[in-house]
Design a protein around this motif. Structure first.
Motif, PDB file in Angstrom:
ATOM      1  N   TYR A  76       0.827  -1.208   0.000  1.00 44.47           N
ATOM      2  CA  TYR A  76       0.000   0.000   0.000  1.00 44.47           C
ATOM      3  C   TYR A  76       0.860   1.257   0.000  1.00 44.47           C
ATOM      4  O   TYR A  76       2.045   1.230   0.382  1.00 44.47           O
ATOM      5  N   ASP A  77       0.256   2.358  -0.399  1.00 43.92           N
ATOM      6  CA  ASP A  77       0.960   3.638  -0.483  1.00 43.92           C
ATOM      7  C   ASP A  77       0.999   4.301   0.894  1.00 43.92           C
ATOM      8  O   ASP A  77       0.287   5.281   1.157  1.00 43.92           O
TER       9      ASP A  77
ATOM     10  N   GLU B  46      -7.724   3.137   5.281  1.00 41.88           N
ATOM     11  CA  GLU B  46      -8.629   3.129   4.107  1.00 41.88           C
ATOM     12  C   GLU B  46      -9.633   4.265   4.183  1.00 41.88           C
ATOM     13  O   GLU B  46     -10.022   4.837   3.172  1.00 41.88           O
TER      14      GLU B  46
ATOM     15  N   GLY C   7      -8.061   7.262   2.737  1.00 39.86           N
ATOM     16  CA  GLY C   7      -7.666   7.250   1.335  1.00 39.86           C
ATOM     17  C   GLY C   7      -6.538   6.306   0.977  1.00 39.86           C
ATOM     18  O   GLY C   7      -5.896   6.482  -0.068  1.00 39.86           O
TER      19      GLY C   7
ATOM     20  N   THR D 260      -4.427   3.600  -0.657  1.00 40.28           N
ATOM     21  CA  THR D 260      -4.517   2.917  -1.938  1.00 40.28           C
ATOM     22  C   THR D 260      -3.318   1.986  -2.106  1.00 40.28           C
ATOM     23  O   THR D 260      -2.298   2.126  -1.430  1.00 40.28           O
ATOM     24  N   LYS D 261      -3.429   1.059  -3.023  1.00 44.30           N
ATOM     25  CA  LYS D 261      -2.308   0.165  -3.312  1.00 44.30           C
ATOM     26  C   LYS D 261      -1.273   0.900  -4.153  1.00 44.30           C
ATOM     27  O   LYS D 261      -1.582   1.837  -4.873  1.00 44.30           O
TER      28      LYS D 261
END
Length: 215
Positions: free
Chosen positions: A30-31, A208, A211, A213-214
């Motif tokens: 994930y970012d 999550e 926000g 994100t992968k």
């Protein structure tokens, strides 16, 4: 947008070890950047901690850490040697603690370079994954190298600037308490502490909402 979090971690904590590989995997998938914040274990910060616990505490903890490792299929074994030098009979903590101080300072030096999480995972596997005499030979050097660090550079920094590293480790401990907890592993995300290896899914749920994100 890349999210940011801090992971407060002790190299003597079995639950820190049981969490760090999963947090590392999260940061790779994930970012999110998870910065390691090494702290000295409670045996150093509060030497009488274990004497104040309920008699059932040790037995339950041993049972629980083993089943957590089995559940997640994480290699696990009693450290040989224990990172803390302690009299088994009296529980007295020795004044000199070369093992835990060296590896924690290495962790802080790695964190300075943005490699703390990787080193903690690699060194944790040495200490808690069954590597006998993890403190000798090239074991920690190999952990540093696998984490993308120069072992000679880190060893030199630990030898030449232990007091500076200890000040930073002390700052980590103060930040942990300021965030609302005292134990490890604790991940702090946007000022919210999540204590324990069993909060990783909840951490991801909260991220999550913000926000996540992968990569």
């Amino acid at each position: 947008m890349t999210l940011k979090a801090d992971l407060y971690f002790s190299f003597r904590s079995p639950y820190s070890y049981l969490s760090v590989g999963r947090y590392r995997a999260m940061a790779e998938e994930y970012d999110v950047d998870i910065d390691l914040r090494p702290v000295y274990p409670l045996a150093i910060r509060q030497p009488d901690f274990f004497e104040r616990n309920h008699p059932n505490w040790l037995g339950y903890t041993l049972r629980d850490m083993l089943r957590v490792a089995q559940f997640h299929r994480i290699p696990f074994g009693a450290p040989r040697p224990d990172p803390i030098i302690q009299n088994v009979m009296t529980r007295e903590i020795a004044s000199g603690q070369p093992y835990i101080r060296r590896v924690t300072r290495m962790g802080q030096a790695a964190a300075r370079r943005g490699k703390g999480l990787a080193f903690a995972a690699e060194a944790g596997r040495m200490i808690w994954g069954g590597q006998e005499n993890w403190h000798e030979g090239d074991h920690l050097a190999n952990a540093l190298r696998t984490a993308g660090l120069d072992p000679d550079e880190i060893e030199a920094e630990v030898a030449e600037h232990p007091d500076v590293l200890d000040i930073e480790i002390g700052d980590n401990q103060a930040s942990l308490e300021a965030a609302g907890h005292w134990g490890v592993p604790t991940l702090v995300f946007e000022g919210e502490p999540f204590f324990g290896q069993d909060r990783i899914e909840m951490v991801r749920w909260r991220m999550e909402q913000k926000g996540l994100t992968k990569r």
